[in-house]
Design a protein around this motif. Structure first.
Motif, PDB file in Angstrom:
ATOM      1  N   ARG A   1      34.763  87.803  48.037  1.00  0.00           N
ATOM      2  CA  ARG A   1      35.680  87.990  47.066  1.00  0.00           C
ATOM      3  C   ARG A   1      35.026  89.378  46.229  1.00  0.00           C
ATOM      4  O   ARG A   1      33.657  89.584  46.189  1.00  0.00           O
ATOM      5  CB  ARG A   1      35.799  86.958  45.876  1.00  0.00           C
TER       6      ARG A   1
ATOM      7  N   ALA B   1      35.142  90.915  42.063  1.00  0.00           N
ATOM      8  CA  ALA B   1      35.737  90.351  41.085  1.00  0.00           C
ATOM      9  C   ALA B   1      35.551  91.442  39.959  1.00  0.00           C
ATOM     10  O   ALA B   1      34.571  91.154  38.791  1.00  0.00           O
ATOM     11  CB  ALA B   1      35.020  88.932  40.721  1.00  0.00           C
ATOM     12  N   PRO B   2      36.272  92.611  39.842  1.00  0.00           N
ATOM     13  CA  PRO B   2      35.920  93.562  38.706  1.00  0.00           C
ATOM     14  C   PRO B   2      36.500  93.095  37.496  1.00  0.00           C
ATOM     15  O   PRO B   2      37.448  92.374  37.302  1.00  0.00           O
ATOM     16  CB  PRO B   2      36.601  94.785  39.381  1.00  0.00           C
ATOM     17  N   SER B   3      35.625  93.561  36.561  1.00  0.00           N
ATOM     18  CA  SER B   3      36.257  93.538  34.915  1.00  0.00           C
ATOM     19  C   SER B   3      36.947  94.780  34.664  1.00  0.00           C
ATOM     20  O   SER B   3      36.712  95.877  35.142  1.00  0.00           O
ATOM     21  CB  SER B   3      35.164  93.273  33.990  1.00  0.00           C
TER      22      SER B   3
ATOM     23  N   GLU C   1      38.577  90.083  36.365  1.00  0.00           N
ATOM     24  CA  GLU C   1      38.214  89.183  35.347  1.00  0.00           C
ATOM     25  C   GLU C   1      38.264  89.903  33.985  1.00  0.00           C
ATOM     26  O   GLU C   1      37.697  90.621  33.357  1.00  0.00           O
ATOM     27  CB  GLU C   1      36.540  89.229  35.659  1.00  0.00           C
TER      28      GLU C   1
ATOM     29  N   TYR D   1      31.851  84.581  30.588  1.00  0.00           N
ATOM     30  CA  TYR D   1      31.997  85.030  31.994  1.00  0.00           C
ATOM     31  C   TYR D   1      31.116  83.993  32.742  1.00  0.00           C
ATOM     32  O   TYR D   1      31.757  83.642  33.746  1.00  0.00           O
ATOM     33  CB  TYR D   1      31.081  86.380  32.188  1.00  0.00           C
TER      34      TYR D   1
ATOM     35  N   VAL E   1      33.412  82.396  36.034  1.00  0.00           N
ATOM     36  CA  VAL E   1      33.115  82.750  37.568  1.00  0.00           C
ATOM     37  C   VAL E   1      32.938  81.781  38.150  1.00  0.00           C
ATOM     38  O   VAL E   1      33.409  81.561  39.376  1.00  0.00           O
ATOM     39  CB  VAL E   1      31.940  83.812  37.425  1.00  0.00           C
TER      40      VAL E   1
ATOM     41  N   ARG F   1      27.769  91.161  45.382  1.00  0.00           N
ATOM     42  CA  ARG F   1      27.741  91.820  44.210  1.00  0.00           C
ATOM     43  C   ARG F   1      26.648  92.604  43.646  1.00  0.00           C
ATOM     44  O   ARG F   1      25.647  92.486  44.495  1.00  0.00           O
ATOM     45  CB  ARG F   1      28.485  90.784  43.001  1.00  0.00           C
TER      46      ARG F   1
ATOM     47  N   LEU G   1      23.548  91.407  38.315  1.00  0.00           N
ATOM     48  CA  LEU G   1      24.099  89.913  38.355  1.00  0.00           C
ATOM     49  C   LEU G   1      23.064  89.059  38.875  1.00  0.00           C
ATOM     50  O   LEU G   1      23.395  87.797  38.724  1.00  0.00           O
ATOM     51  CB  LEU G   1      25.371  89.830  38.983  1.00  0.00           C
TER      52      LEU G   1
HETATM   53  N1  GLU Z   1      33.444  91.032  36.672  1.00  0.00           N
HETATM   54  C1  GLU Z   1      32.112  91.180  36.907  1.00  0.00           C
HETATM   55  C2  GLU Z   1      31.646  92.690  36.597  1.00  0.00           C
HETATM   56  O1  GLU Z   1      32.667  93.198  36.895  1.00  0.00           O
HETATM   57  C3  GLU Z   1      31.636  90.675  38.196  1.00  0.00           C
HETATM   58  C4  GLU Z   1      31.421  89.346  38.451  1.00  0.00           C
HETATM   59  C5  GLU Z   1      30.892  88.815  39.821  1.00  0.00           C
HETATM   60  O2  GLU Z   1      31.060  89.426  40.801  1.00  0.00           O
HETATM   61  O3  GLU Z   1      30.204  87.620  39.755  1.00  0.00           O
HETATM   62  O4  GLU Z   1      30.582  93.070  36.432  1.00  0.00           O
END
Ligand code: GLU
Length: 301
Positions: free
Chosen positions: A6, A8-10, A42, A175, A179, A193, A197
């Motif tokens: 996946r 998962a952009p904010s 997100e 978050y 997540v 990612r 993170l």
């Molecule tokens: N939403 C997070 C971001 O944009 C990424 C979350 C993830 O990949 O776990 O930094």
């Protein structure tokens, strides 16, 4: 087992080169093994959200030829699931009435920021309407995992970070909780990612253990820094990527990820690029470093 990856952009700003790099790496890792790839927005942190950013990210991904396998999931639609997880975690949580100032006064700085000193952990809790966050009790048994790029990584949550917030005092879910709940809900078993993170992962593993969720495999790819050595972000006005020179930009991202690439002229269409990229993706070539600088000149080559 079917791989499910996946992105998962904010929606805090348009897609920039750094987020494109994470999108490509997660896409190729999943597609190369015939897996699915999902897109999740997100959009929980409303104060940080930028109007129109979610749509702009989606359009840019489409323009670059990404294809996702299910409806896009929006975290803002998932509050009931987060409430349910919070209820399951209740025996391990407590309300925290500390202000940022209290924590600054009593906590000390650790490698990952201010360590919560546990002030409210053993406080006699009288139900109060005073604004508070909910923290998760941690322990010091090392939480470890093997990252496909970075190798073995461990943290002792209690002494290195302290009990952490899963519901913020302003009422937004953190978050870390969202997540983990959504990756389980969507059947995600491969997370690729950005390296920013990496140090969040042990907190997520700990939450997965407490909620009896499956543990995905992880790969953290290097962060893109600008010429000043900063992570690309909305705050330092990272330029949005444009639909111009798409193949050249994708190849620059592939090179950033350590992949050996043919020249831009080798591809007549985006489909040709993706066919080549899916067939040739090699995670073992991704540099093991945390971050590296990248300038517009690197795209021009
Ligand atoms: N939403 C997070 C971001 O944009 C990424 C979350 C993830 O990949 O776990 O930094």
């Amino acid at each position: 087992m079917l791989t499910v990856g996946r992105f998962a952009p904010s929606p805090t700003g348009p897609l920039h080169f750094g987020s494109l790099v994470a999108a490509i790496a997660s896409y190729l890792a999943a597609r190369q093994v015939g897996g699915k790839w999902l897109l999740r927005i997100e959009d929980l942190d409303k104060p940080r959200e930028q109007a129109g950013a979610a749509d702009s990210i989606i359009q840019t991904l489409q323009a670059f030829g990404f294809e996702w396998d299910a409806e896009i999931l929006y975290q803002s639609q998932r509050l009931a699931a987060y409430h349910e997880a919070l209820a399951h975690l209740k025996p391990h949580t407590y309300p925290c009435y500390c202000s940022r100032k209290d924590i600054q006064q009593h906590g000390h700085m650790g490698e990952y920021g201010l360590i919560y000193p546990g002030t409210c952990r053993n406080r006699q809790q009288t139900p109060s309407t005073q604004q508070h966050s909910i923290r998760l009790r941690t322990h010091d048994k090392p939480v470890c995992f093997t990252d496909a790029v970075r190798g073995e990584y461990c943290q002792q949550l209690e002494s290195e970070l302290g009990d952490f917030v899963i519901l913020r005092a302003d009422g937004f879910f953190a978050y870390q909780l969202a997540v983990v709940v959504d990756d389980e809900f969507q059947g995600v078993n491969q997370i690729v990612r950005g390296a920013d993170l990496l140090d969040n992962t042990p907190r997520q593993l700990y939450l997965q253990q407490l909620l009896a969720f499956r543990q995905p495999v992880y790969a953290h790819v290097p962060l893109v820094l600008n010429a000043q050595g900063q992570k690309l972000s909305k705050q330092n006005l990272a330029p949005a990527i444009t639909a111009e020179h798409r193949i050249r930009t994708l190849l620059a991202a592939m090179r950033f990820l350590g992949q050996t690439c043919p020249t831009t002229n080798s591809f007549a269409t985006l489909t040709e690029f993706w066919d080549w990229a899916i067939a040739n993706w090699d995670m073992s070539k991704v540099p093991r470093i945390h971050a590296q600088a990248f300038t517009d000149d690197d795209i021009a080559t």
